[in-house]
Design a protein around this motif. Sequence first.
Motif, PDB file in Angstrom:
ATOM      1  N   LYS A   9       0.985  -1.224   0.070  1.00  0.00           N
ATOM      2  CA  LYS A   9       0.014  -0.030  -0.133  1.00  0.00           C
ATOM      3  C   LYS A   9       0.786   1.450  -0.027  1.00  0.00           C
ATOM      4  CE  LYS A   9      -3.851  -1.939   2.453  1.00  0.00           C
ATOM      5  NZ  LYS A   9      -4.482  -1.993   3.685  1.00  0.00           N
ATOM      6  N   PRO A  10       0.304   2.211  -0.549  1.00  0.00           N
ATOM      7  CA  PRO A  10       1.286   3.640  -0.210  1.00  0.00           C
ATOM      8  C   PRO A  10       1.091   3.965   1.110  1.00  0.00           C
ATOM      9  CG  PRO A  10      -1.077   3.951  -1.394  1.00  0.00           C
ATOM     10  CD  PRO A  10      -0.711   2.612  -1.137  1.00  0.00           C
ATOM     11  N   ILE A  11       2.243   4.807   1.462  1.00  0.00           N
ATOM     12  CA  ILE A  11       2.281   5.404   2.787  1.00  0.00           C
ATOM     13  C   ILE A  11       0.976   6.295   2.718  1.00  0.00           C
ATOM     14  CG2 ILE A  11       3.446   7.034   4.306  1.00  0.00           C
ATOM     15  CD1 ILE A  11       4.666   4.411   4.323  1.00  0.00           C
ATOM     16  N   GLU A  12       0.590   6.380   3.882  1.00  0.00           N
ATOM     17  CA  GLU A  12      -0.833   7.293   3.879  1.00  0.00           C
ATOM     18  C   GLU A  12      -0.699   8.781   3.871  1.00  0.00           C
ATOM     19  OE1 GLU A  12      -4.683   7.935   7.284  1.00  0.00           O
ATOM     20  OE2 GLU A  12      -3.144   6.450   7.583  1.00  0.00           O
ATOM     21  N   GLY A  13      -1.466   9.435   2.943  1.00  0.00           N
ATOM     22  CA  GLY A  13      -1.096  10.735   2.497  1.00  0.00           C
ATOM     23  C   GLY A  13      -0.123  11.127   1.582  1.00  0.00           C
ATOM     24  N   VAL A  14       0.504  10.093   1.134  1.00  0.00           N
ATOM     25  CA  VAL A  14       1.897  10.704   0.279  1.00  0.00           C
ATOM     26  C   VAL A  14       1.138  10.934  -1.251  1.00  0.00           C
ATOM     27  CG1 VAL A  14       2.284   8.268  -0.767  1.00  0.00           C
ATOM     28  CG2 VAL A  14       4.132   9.993  -0.320  1.00  0.00           C
ATOM     29  N   LYS A  15       0.009  10.423  -1.560  1.00  0.00           N
ATOM     30  CA  LYS A  15      -0.313  10.673  -2.913  1.00  0.00           C
ATOM     31  C   LYS A  15      -0.855  12.488  -2.942  1.00  0.00           C
ATOM     32  CE  LYS A  15      -3.365   9.266  -6.378  1.00  0.00           C
ATOM     33  NZ  LYS A  15      -4.515   8.213  -7.014  1.00  0.00           N
ATOM     34  N   ASN A  16      -1.326  12.660  -1.897  1.00  0.00           N
ATOM     35  CA  ASN A  16      -1.648  14.184  -1.591  1.00  0.00           C
ATOM     36  C   ASN A  16      -0.567  15.001  -1.675  1.00  0.00           C
ATOM     37  OD1 ASN A  16      -3.798  16.028  -1.223  1.00  0.00           O
ATOM     38  ND2 ASN A  16      -2.582  16.330   0.793  1.00  0.00           N
ATOM     39  N   VAL A  17       0.438  14.392  -0.917  1.00  0.00           N
ATOM     40  CA  VAL A  17       1.722  15.377  -0.870  1.00  0.00           C
ATOM     41  C   VAL A  17       2.117  15.337  -2.524  1.00  0.00           C
ATOM     42  CG1 VAL A  17       4.236  15.463  -0.417  1.00  0.00           C
ATOM     43  CG2 VAL A  17       2.346  14.604   1.292  1.00  0.00           C
ATOM     44  N   LEU A  18       2.341  14.224  -3.114  1.00  0.00           N
ATOM     45  CA  LEU A  18       2.825  14.495  -4.499  1.00  0.00           C
ATOM     46  C   LEU A  18       2.119  15.268  -5.572  1.00  0.00           C
ATOM     47  CD1 LEU A  18       4.022  10.614  -4.950  1.00  0.00           C
ATOM     48  CD2 LEU A  18       5.262  12.658  -4.288  1.00  0.00           C
ATOM     49  N   GLN A  19       0.720  15.082  -5.282  1.00  0.00           N
ATOM     50  CA  GLN A  19      -0.458  15.904  -5.891  1.00  0.00           C
ATOM     51  C   GLN A  19      -0.293  17.402  -6.007  1.00  0.00           C
ATOM     52  OE1 GLN A  19      -4.061  13.784  -4.891  1.00  0.00           O
ATOM     53  NE2 GLN A  19      -3.849  12.659  -6.934  1.00  0.00           N
TER      54      GLN A  19
END
Length: 211
Positions: free
Chosen positions: A87-97
């Motif tokens: 799974k992705p680290i929680e919250g990291v996709k929002n950081v990248l976006q």
Amino acid sequence: MSKYKCVIFDCDGVLVDSEPIGNRVLVNMANEYGADIDLNYAMKHFKGSFIDACVEQISKLTTVPLQENFIEEYRKRSYEAFKINIKPIEGVKNVLQNLNTSFCVASSGPETKIKLNLELTHLLPFFENKIFSCYAIQKWKPDPAVFLWAAKTMGFQPNECLIIEDSLSGVHAAKNGGFDVFGFTAHDYNNELKNVATKTFDSMDMLLKML
């Protein structure tokens, strides 16, 4: 405005939650040879290390010699486990976006592993042509070479970059290269990063504000 022009992410434990998965496979394999270790041991001694160093440590604990294909078998088993559990680290996709600077990934893992886990977690599109593996240069953390390579390729000096790391060896690599480094402490079980990283944080929700 952030003073950093580029953010360089570690992969395992920073972008993807792979450390417990890979280390559990390593524990099971080591115990097949009589090592008698558990996941806590592995997370303390193997986290952030490249596989050859882990195998060297395991070989000192086993009752019989490791087979020559140990690493190959580990890759096979761990990749299968990643496909099921990663799974992705929680919250990291929002950081990248929402990151308003250049960014890339620099990891001790093989490029095949980095790409697999980023693809499985749907993060790969963020890092197309921005993946730097220690295996490509045959130098591993705490040697800063992979970070220096990443920074140069991205077009920046070390003082213009920020490293995001979750392991002690990774933090030391960043410091050795003249980089600022933020230690991600969500899984810092030994409380090792606070006294060596430039700053620490325990949730990806904090990172954008810190930048």
